[in-house]
Design a protein around this motif. Structure first.
Motif, mmCIF file in Angstrom:
data_model
loop_
_atom_site.group_PDB
_atom_site.id
_atom_site.type_symbol
_atom_site.label_atom_id
_atom_site.label_comp_id
_atom_site.label_asym_id
_atom_site.label_seq_id
_atom_site.Cartn_x
_atom_site.Cartn_y
_atom_site.Cartn_z
ATOM 1 N N ILE A 8 0.834 -1.205 0.000
ATOM 2 C CA ILE A 8 0.000 0.000 0.000
ATOM 3 C C ILE A 8 0.864 1.248 0.000
ATOM 4 C CG2 ILE A 8 -1.691 1.332 1.327
ATOM 5 C CD1 ILE A 8 -2.840 -1.310 2.332
ATOM 6 N N ASN A 9 1.879 1.268 0.853
ATOM 7 C CA ASN A 9 2.767 2.440 0.937
ATOM 8 C C ASN A 9 3.501 2.685 -0.381
ATOM 9 O OD1 ASN A 9 2.079 2.969 3.605
ATOM 10 N ND2 ASN A 9 3.718 1.692 4.426
ATOM 11 N N THR A 10 3.936 1.610 -1.035
ATOM 12 C CA THR A 10 4.621 1.736 -2.320
ATOM 13 C C THR A 10 3.698 2.324 -3.384
ATOM 14 O OG1 THR A 10 6.043 -0.162 -1.816
ATOM 15 C CG2 THR A 10 5.861 0.485 -4.126
ATOM 16 N N GLU A 11 2.429 1.915 -3.351
ATOM 17 C CA GLU A 11 1.465 2.387 -4.344
ATOM 18 C C GLU A 11 1.029 3.827 -4.074
ATOM 19 O OE1 GLU A 11 -3.075 1.356 -5.853
ATOM 20 O OE2 GLU A 11 -2.289 0.503 -4.003
ATOM 21 N N ILE A 12 0.882 4.167 -2.794
ATOM 22 C CA ILE A 12 0.245 5.431 -2.425
ATOM 23 C C ILE A 12 1.106 6.652 -2.741
ATOM 24 C CG2 ILE A 12 -0.260 6.817 -0.356
ATOM 25 C CD1 ILE A 12 -1.936 4.559 0.654
ATOM 26 N N ASP A 48 -13.501 13.088 -7.291
ATOM 27 C CA ASP A 48 -13.851 11.721 -6.905
ATOM 28 C C ASP A 48 -13.625 10.784 -8.082
ATOM 29 O OD1 ASP A 48 -14.639 12.814 -4.520
ATOM 30 O OD2 ASP A 48 -16.786 12.736 -4.947
ATOM 31 N N CYS A 49 -14.004 11.250 -9.267
ATOM 32 C CA CYS A 49 -13.765 10.483 -10.488
ATOM 33 C C CYS A 49 -12.263 10.341 -10.740
ATOM 34 C CB CYS A 49 -14.451 11.169 -11.664
ATOM 35 S SG CYS A 49 -14.218 10.346 -13.249
ATOM 36 N N LEU A 50 -11.540 11.446 -10.562
ATOM 37 C CA LEU A 50 -10.088 11.427 -10.762
ATOM 38 C C LEU A 50 -9.408 10.516 -9.751
ATOM 39 C CD1 LEU A 50 -7.573 12.595 -12.202
ATOM 40 C CD2 LEU A 50 -7.570 14.417 -10.479
ATOM 41 N N PHE A 51 -9.863 10.573 -8.486
ATOM 42 C CA PHE A 51 -9.299 9.715 -7.444
ATOM 43 C C PHE A 51 -9.366 8.250 -7.873
ATOM 44 C CE2 PHE A 51 -9.431 12.108 -3.135
ATOM 45 C CZ PHE A 51 -8.777 13.180 -3.707
ATOM 46 N N SER A 52 -10.554 7.831 -8.342
ATOM 47 C CA SER A 52 -10.731 6.440 -8.751
ATOM 48 C C SER A 52 -9.886 6.108 -9.976
ATOM 49 C CB SER A 52 -12.210 6.164 -9.059
ATOM 50 O OG SER A 52 -12.967 6.174 -7.876
ATOM 51 N N TYR A 53 -9.838 7.038 -10.915
ATOM 52 C CA TYR A 53 -9.065 6.787 -12.131
ATOM 53 C C TYR A 53 -7.585 6.587 -11.793
ATOM 54 C CZ TYR A 53 -7.515 7.128 -16.960
ATOM 55 O OH TYR A 53 -6.960 6.847 -18.181
ATOM 56 N N VAL A 54 -7.060 7.467 -10.941
ATOM 57 C CA VAL A 54 -5.644 7.371 -10.559
ATOM 58 C C VAL A 54 -5.406 6.147 -9.685
ATOM 59 C CG1 VAL A 54 -3.802 8.481 -9.236
ATOM 60 C CG2 VAL A 54 -5.227 9.841 -10.782
ATOM 61 N N LYS A 55 -6.315 5.888 -8.756
ATOM 62 C CA LYS A 55 -6.150 4.750 -7.836
ATOM 63 C C LYS A 55 -6.063 3.432 -8.581
ATOM 64 C CE LYS A 55 -6.386 1.967 -4.292
ATOM 65 N NZ LYS A 55 -6.013 0.774 -5.089
ATOM 66 N N ILE A 86 0.380 3.994 -13.544
ATOM 67 C CA ILE A 86 1.105 4.758 -12.524
ATOM 68 C C ILE A 86 1.855 3.815 -11.606
ATOM 69 C CG2 ILE A 86 0.855 6.321 -10.559
ATOM 70 C CD1 ILE A 86 -1.498 7.577 -11.941
ATOM 71 N N SER A 87 1.160 2.730 -11.187
ATOM 72 C CA SER A 87 1.815 1.753 -10.316
ATOM 73 C C SER A 87 2.979 1.074 -11.015
ATOM 74 C CB SER A 87 0.793 0.690 -9.858
ATOM 75 O OG SER A 87 -0.229 1.272 -9.111
ATOM 76 N N MET A 88 2.767 0.736 -12.310
ATOM 77 C CA MET A 88 3.823 0.061 -13.059
ATOM 78 C C MET A 88 5.027 0.964 -13.250
ATOM 79 S SD MET A 88 1.571 -1.982 -15.910
ATOM 80 C CE MET A 88 3.014 -2.439 -16.852
ATOM 81 N N SER A 89 4.788 2.246 -13.534
ATOM 82 C CA SER A 89 5.894 3.168 -13.737
ATOM 83 C C SER A 89 6.683 3.335 -12.456
ATOM 84 C CB SER A 89 5.380 4.524 -14.216
ATOM 85 O OG SER A 89 4.570 5.134 -13.238
ATOM 86 N N ASN A 90 5.998 3.340 -11.324
ATOM 87 C CA ASN A 90 6.683 3.459 -10.047
ATOM 88 C C ASN A 90 7.501 2.203 -9.758
ATOM 89 O OD1 ASN A 90 7.140 4.822 -7.446
ATOM 90 N ND2 ASN A 90 6.013 3.098 -6.591
ATOM 91 N N THR A 91 6.915 1.021 -10.050
ATOM 92 C CA THR A 91 7.628 -0.234 -9.829
ATOM 93 C C THR A 91 8.849 -0.326 -10.726
ATOM 94 O OG1 THR A 91 5.540 -1.308 -9.281
ATOM 95 C CG2 THR A 91 7.393 -2.744 -9.833
ATOM 96 N N GLU A 92 8.678 0.076 -11.991
ATOM 97 C CA GLU A 92 9.807 0.043 -12.923
ATOM 98 C C GLU A 92 10.923 0.974 -12.464
ATOM 99 O OE1 GLU A 92 8.077 1.075 -16.598
ATOM 100 O OE2 GLU A 92 7.124 -0.886 -16.921
ATOM 101 N N LYS A 93 10.560 2.119 -11.898
ATOM 102 C CA LYS A 93 11.563 3.068 -11.414
ATOM 103 C C LYS A 93 12.361 2.441 -10.275
ATOM 104 C CE LYS A 93 12.120 7.769 -9.603
ATOM 105 N NZ LYS A 93 12.904 7.357 -8.436
ATOM 106 N N GLU A 94 11.621 1.763 -9.351
ATOM 107 C CA GLU A 94 12.307 1.120 -8.239
ATOM 108 C C GLU A 94 13.224 0.004 -8.724
ATOM 109 O OE1 GLU A 94 9.296 -0.172 -5.592
ATOM 110 O OE2 GLU A 94 9.031 1.795 -4.662
ATOM 111 N N GLU A 95 12.747 -0.755 -9.726
ATOM 112 C CA GLU A 95 13.584 -1.837 -10.262
ATOM 113 C C GLU A 95 14.825 -1.281 -10.938
ATOM 114 O OE1 GLU A 95 10.980 -3.965 -12.791
ATOM 115 O OE2 GLU A 95 10.002 -5.075 -11.168
ATOM 116 N N ASN A 96 14.681 -0.179 -11.669
ATOM 117 C CA ASN A 96 15.828 0.443 -12.322
ATOM 118 C C ASN A 96 16.827 0.969 -11.304
ATOM 119 O OD1 ASN A 96 14.814 -0.055 -14.862
ATOM 120 N ND2 ASN A 96 13.762 1.926 -15.011
ATOM 121 N N ASP A 97 16.284 1.594 -10.229
ATOM 122 C CA ASP A 97 17.160 2.088 -9.172
ATOM 123 C C ASP A 97 17.918 0.946 -8.511
ATOM 124 O OD1 ASP A 97 16.318 4.618 -9.690
ATOM 125 O OD2 ASP A 97 14.868 4.713 -8.037
#
Length: 215
Positions: free
Chosen positions: A130-134, A177-184, A189-200
């Motif tokens: 959850i923390n990684t995603e948030i 509220d619509c944007l919150f759900s779309y982003v959540k 977004i999650s994949m790009s964050n995971t890829e960044k961590e893997e690259n690091d």
């Protein structure tokens, strides 16, 4: 004559609706509006995701889980505005500006965190997941609020009584509220964050191996 009847009906409805904003029912009114708009906002987000072929069909269960976040956020907003007005009474520009700044710095991140944590708990994710995603999603949502939310709160703190603020907050933030759900639920977004961590991580391992070989 029809106009007078229409106006009279409107006045009667407005008068009777005041019971929902009484001290006895206010928290339930704010919470109900919050639950309803979060659920509808998620349905709109899903519609967009279906149109973009990121989902196959609408998911009513997901909307129900998102709406449940309103049970947490609604009461928080109720007490937040009540105590904010109690600690900072008045409607002069200095007081209102102070409220807007405090609301943006404290309330907005809390609401975003409550939404993301509540919806993530329904997905049975671990705390570390959850923390990684948030983090990336909360930053994106906070930045997206900045053009609209402070001006909207200036109007709220200048003109609206405290009892209307929770409902006003929910109505103004319906688009978010619509944007919150779309982003959540946007996997990119999650994949790009995971890829960044893997690259690091890969860069660190490469650097470590290179250093050891030099030694």
């Amino acid at each position: 004559m029809p106009i007078k009847k229409l106006f009279g009906s409107f006045r009667r409805i407005a008068s009777r609706s005041q019971v929902f904003f009484s001290d006895r029912y206010l928290i339930w009114t704010t919470t109900s509006v919050s639950v309803g708009l979060y659920g509808v906002g998620d349905l709109l987000a899903q519609y967009i995701q279906v149109r973009k072929k990121k989902m196959k069909c609408l998911d009513g269960v997901r909307s129900g889980k998102v709406a449940a976040a309103g049970f947490v956020i609604g009461p928080f907003l109720h007490y937040w505005y009540m105590y904010l007005d109690r600690f900072f009474p008045g409607r002069c520009l200095r007081i209102v500006t102070k409220k807007v700044v405090i609301d943006q710095i404290i309330c907005s991140p809390i609401v975003i965190a409550l939404y993301l944590y509540t919806t993530s708990l329904f997905e049975k994710k671990s705390l570390s997941e959850i923390n990684t995603e948030i983090l990336p999603k909360s930053v994106a949502l906070f930045i997206a609020e900045l053009p609209v939310w402070p001006p909207a709160q200036y109007f709220s703190f200048f003109y609206l009584p405290t009892k209307y603020r929770g409902v006003y907050d929910n109505i103004i933030s319906f688009g978010y509220d619509c944007l919150f759900s779309y982003v959540k639920f946007d996997t990119e977004i999650s994949m790009s964050n995971t890829e960044k961590e893997e690259n690091d991580s890969s860069s660190y391992i490469h650097f470590t191996n290179k250093t050891e070989s030099c030694v």
